[in-house]
Design a protein around this motif. Structure first.
Motif, short mmCIF file in Angstrom:
data_model
loop_
_atom_site.label_atom_id
_atom_site.label_comp_id
_atom_site.label_asym_id
_atom_site.label_seq_id
_atom_site.Cartn_x
_atom_site.Cartn_y
_atom_site.Cartn_z
N ASN A 337 0.81 -1.23 0.00
CA ASN A 337 0.00 0.00 0.00
C ASN A 337 0.84 1.27 0.00
O ASN A 337 0.31 2.37 0.12
CB ASN A 337 -0.95 0.01 1.20
CG ASN A 337 -0.21 0.06 2.53
OD1 ASN A 337 1.02 0.01 2.58
ND2 ASN A 337 -0.96 0.12 3.62
N TYR A 401 1.56 -9.72 3.23
CA TYR A 401 1.64 -8.80 2.09
C TYR A 401 0.93 -9.34 0.85
O TYR A 401 0.29 -8.59 0.12
CB TYR A 401 3.10 -8.50 1.76
CG TYR A 401 3.78 -7.52 2.69
CD1 TYR A 401 3.07 -6.81 3.66
CD2 TYR A 401 5.16 -7.33 2.63
CE1 TYR A 401 3.71 -5.93 4.52
CE2 TYR A 401 5.82 -6.44 3.48
CZ TYR A 401 5.08 -5.75 4.42
OH TYR A 401 5.72 -4.87 5.27
N GLU A 404 -2.69 -8.76 1.50
CA GLU A 404 -3.05 -7.35 1.33
C GLU A 404 -3.07 -6.98 -0.15
O GLU A 404 -3.96 -6.26 -0.61
CB GLU A 404 -2.08 -6.45 2.08
CG GLU A 404 -2.43 -4.97 1.98
CD GLU A 404 -1.49 -4.07 2.75
OE1 GLU A 404 -1.80 -2.86 2.87
OE2 GLU A 404 -0.44 -4.56 3.23
N TRP A 466 -7.87 -10.61 4.76
CA TRP A 466 -7.32 -9.28 5.02
C TRP A 466 -8.34 -8.48 5.80
O TRP A 466 -9.53 -8.47 5.46
CB TRP A 466 -6.96 -8.54 3.73
CG TRP A 466 -6.28 -7.23 4.03
CD1 TRP A 466 -6.79 -5.98 3.87
CD2 TRP A 466 -4.97 -7.07 4.59
NE1 TRP A 466 -5.88 -5.03 4.29
CE2 TRP A 466 -4.75 -5.68 4.74
CE3 TRP A 466 -3.97 -7.95 4.98
CZ2 TRP A 466 -3.57 -5.16 5.26
CZ3 TRP A 466 -2.79 -7.44 5.49
CH2 TRP A 466 -2.60 -6.06 5.63
N PRO A 468 -8.70 -4.67 6.82
CA PRO A 468 -8.07 -3.38 6.54
C PRO A 468 -7.75 -2.55 7.80
O PRO A 468 -6.72 -1.89 7.86
CB PRO A 468 -9.09 -2.67 5.65
CG PRO A 468 -9.90 -3.77 5.05
CD PRO A 468 -9.95 -4.84 6.08
#
Length: 552
Positions: A337, A401, A404, A466, A468
């Motif tokens: 991100n 990761y 995500e 995931w 957030p």
């Protein structure tokens, strides 16, 4: 216990993903050429079974020109019909025949990325002394490439019958991999009699043409400065490939262009990787404003010097009429991100900028695509430490990761595909000093170690999750996927919770999935603890879990 839990955790809703805000039918693609191209037929069969058990829908495969072509090390062109697959050396196609046949038998599709290395007889001599691995990709012949693409398209048109089909031996499991809990006993697809080879209807043209390892030169010297070279060469290769696919009956297939790597070098030179946005604009003959170039600048890039959009589209239909653009949005050293400092790069966090640019370019040429230009992410992953000591990302971070990244790609309505690279870590670079950065210059993005042991990323890929904003006191969004489940209908998964300090998980609610097994739910959690997804395989009764997410 359940009553007390109900007082602190309330399931609010299961949300059906909307196309306007996400890509709910996003396809799961996978690539590992070491395991699927440079391996025995039995090994390939075992790995394909493993990927099918993980829920992979499509295999991305590098169709290496020099692997199939006759006399690839010769500088003298051989005498043969390069458009006729039967005129290639005996057995040259076997690895690809086996792969597409076995994949089809397991219900998986194939993406053929036709690419370098190039047979030396199809290149031009380099004017300077450069490393042989770069010299072999120096200015490939578009004519010869188009003929090769036509041969590939003909062989995998769905009607091509070979006189001696490649055998499919029993699968060899990868290091004893694929226990029953991860997919059961592998099957052995084997056609009983010669039949047409399966059709391939999904194509990419040339891997990472903005990298010198795949195409040289990247830049060419003009006076005291440098001008983009690889986009011009690639445009010509693309035009030839487009013609070869059309001639062999694939004009209406999924055909992707670009295939660019995410980053580039700050300096310029014959071997200096070109930033992807710089490459993209030069490919499409536009400047930084995304308007057509004119005059001298246009001439330098072999573009219409009067800026004519109609002339460009007439000459380069492939660039405009392709099904979408392909990008490899690796971050490697930063979380998915985190925006790149360089505005010309194209990592996963940079995609909104890439998409805006693509949409402006296509609009400049009069092609407005409802919903925007599709952006296919055909290579992605994270290296881990161990085994690579020069990487900061731990194996646990690698698992988080990639989850995500999958969530970010799912949220993006422009992205129809995300591809994981690789299944098994690549071996260190042979010939380099052991333990040196060059020794570890290969990809350790696998879900498994080189010895065949699953990393945490293996299970994270199988059942992604995931969250957030994993904090108490708010509505916690839980996203996930039951990737290996039968996607013929909605699947059921449990959202499980354990209070901090407890080892036992309790089901909060059973939720149904949408298309492709995606799950999106909101849960109210008042106490710190842990969340995970659980899915029971209806064929075995065994339960798989996602990784654990800590709620603070």
């Amino acid at each position: 216990m359940l009553r007390a839990l109900a007082m602190t955790c309330v399931l609010v809703a299961v949300l059906a993903p909307a196309r306007a805000a996400a890509s709910p039918t996003q396809e799961s693609m996978f690539q590992d050429d070491n395991q699927l191209v440079y391996a025995s037929a039995g090994h390939v069969a075992g790995v394909l079974n493993q990927l099918a058990a993980l829920g992979v829908e499509r295999i991305r495969v590098s169709v290496i020109w020099a692997l199939v072509a006759p006399d690839p090390g010769s500088t003298t062109p051989p005498s043969f019909d390069a458009t006729n697959p039967a005129d290639y050396p005996a057995g040259a196609w076997n690895r690809y025949d086996v792969l597409v046949t076995d994949a089809q038998a397991l219900g998986m599709s194939v993406d053929f990325d036709i690419t370098a290395p190039v047979p030396e007889w199809a290149t031009e001599p380099s004017p300077i002394t450069i490393d042989p691995k770069f010299r072999k990709n120096y200015l490939p012949s578009p004519v010869a490439f188009g003929q090769f693409v036509e041969a590939v398209g003909t062989r995998y048109s769905g009607s091509y019958v070979t006189s001696t089909p490649a055998p499919t031996p029993p699968p060899t499991l990868l290091g004893g991999l694929l226990p029953p809990s991860l997919g059961g006993t592998p099957t052995t697809p084997a056609p009983a009699a010669p039949a047409p080879l399966p059709r391939v209807n999904y194509w990419e043209i040339w891997n990472e043409p903005n990298e010198a390892g795949w195409l040289t030169p990247q830049w060419r010297r003009v006076g005291k400065g440098w001008v983009e070279a690889s986009p011009v060469t690639y445009r010509r290769l693309l035009d030839a490939a487009w013609s070869g696919l059309a001639t062999s009956g694939h004009r209406n297939d999924t055909i992707l262009v670009g295939d660019t790597s995410a980053k580039g070098a700050s300096r310029r030179g014959i071997l200096s990787a070109m930033p992807p946005m710089t490459f993209m604009r030069a490919l499409y003959c536009v400047g930084n404003s995304d308007r057509p170039l004119t005059g001298k600048r246009a001439a330098e890039l072999a573009c219409p010097t009067n800026g004519s959009t109609s002339a460009f589209t007439a000459e380069h239909a492939a660039a405009i009429d392709a099904s979408g653009y392909s990008d490899h949005p690796y971050s490697f050293t930063q979380p998915p991100n985190e925006l790149s400092a360089n505005p010309a790069w194209a990592t996963l966090a940079d995609l909104p900028r890439v998409e805006r640019t693509l949409n402006r370019i296509f609009a400049t040429y009069g092609r407005t695509i409802p919903g925007g230009v599709p952006l296919y992410l055909t290579e992605y992953g994270y290296k881990s430490n161990p085994p690579n000591p020069y990487v900061k990302t731990t194996q646990a971070q690698q698992a988080a990761y990639i989850n995500e990244g999958e969530y970010m790609a799912w949220r993006d309505p422009y992205v129809p595909t995300l591809s994981q690279f690789e299944l098994v870590d690549a071996a260190p670079q042979a010939g380099e000093p052991i333990g040196s950065p060059a020794y570890w210059g290969t990809f350790q993005t696998g879900l498994m170690t080189l010895s065949g042991a699953p990393k945490p990323a293996y299970y994270a890929y199988r059942i992604p999750i995931w969250v957030p904003h994993p904090r108490t006191g708010t509505q916690v969004t839980v996203w996930g996927q039951v990737r290996p489940a039968d996607q013929a209908g909605p699947q059921l998964a449990d959202i499980e919770y354990a209070p901090r300090g407890a080892s036992a998980f309790t089901t909060l609610e059973q939720v149904g999935s949408g298309a492709q097994g995606f799950i999106l739910a909101r849960v109210g959690i008042a106490r710190p603890g842990s969340l995970r997804l659980a899915w029971a395989d209806p064929t075995t009764g065994l339960v798989d879990h996602s990784r654990i997410v800590v709620i603070r």
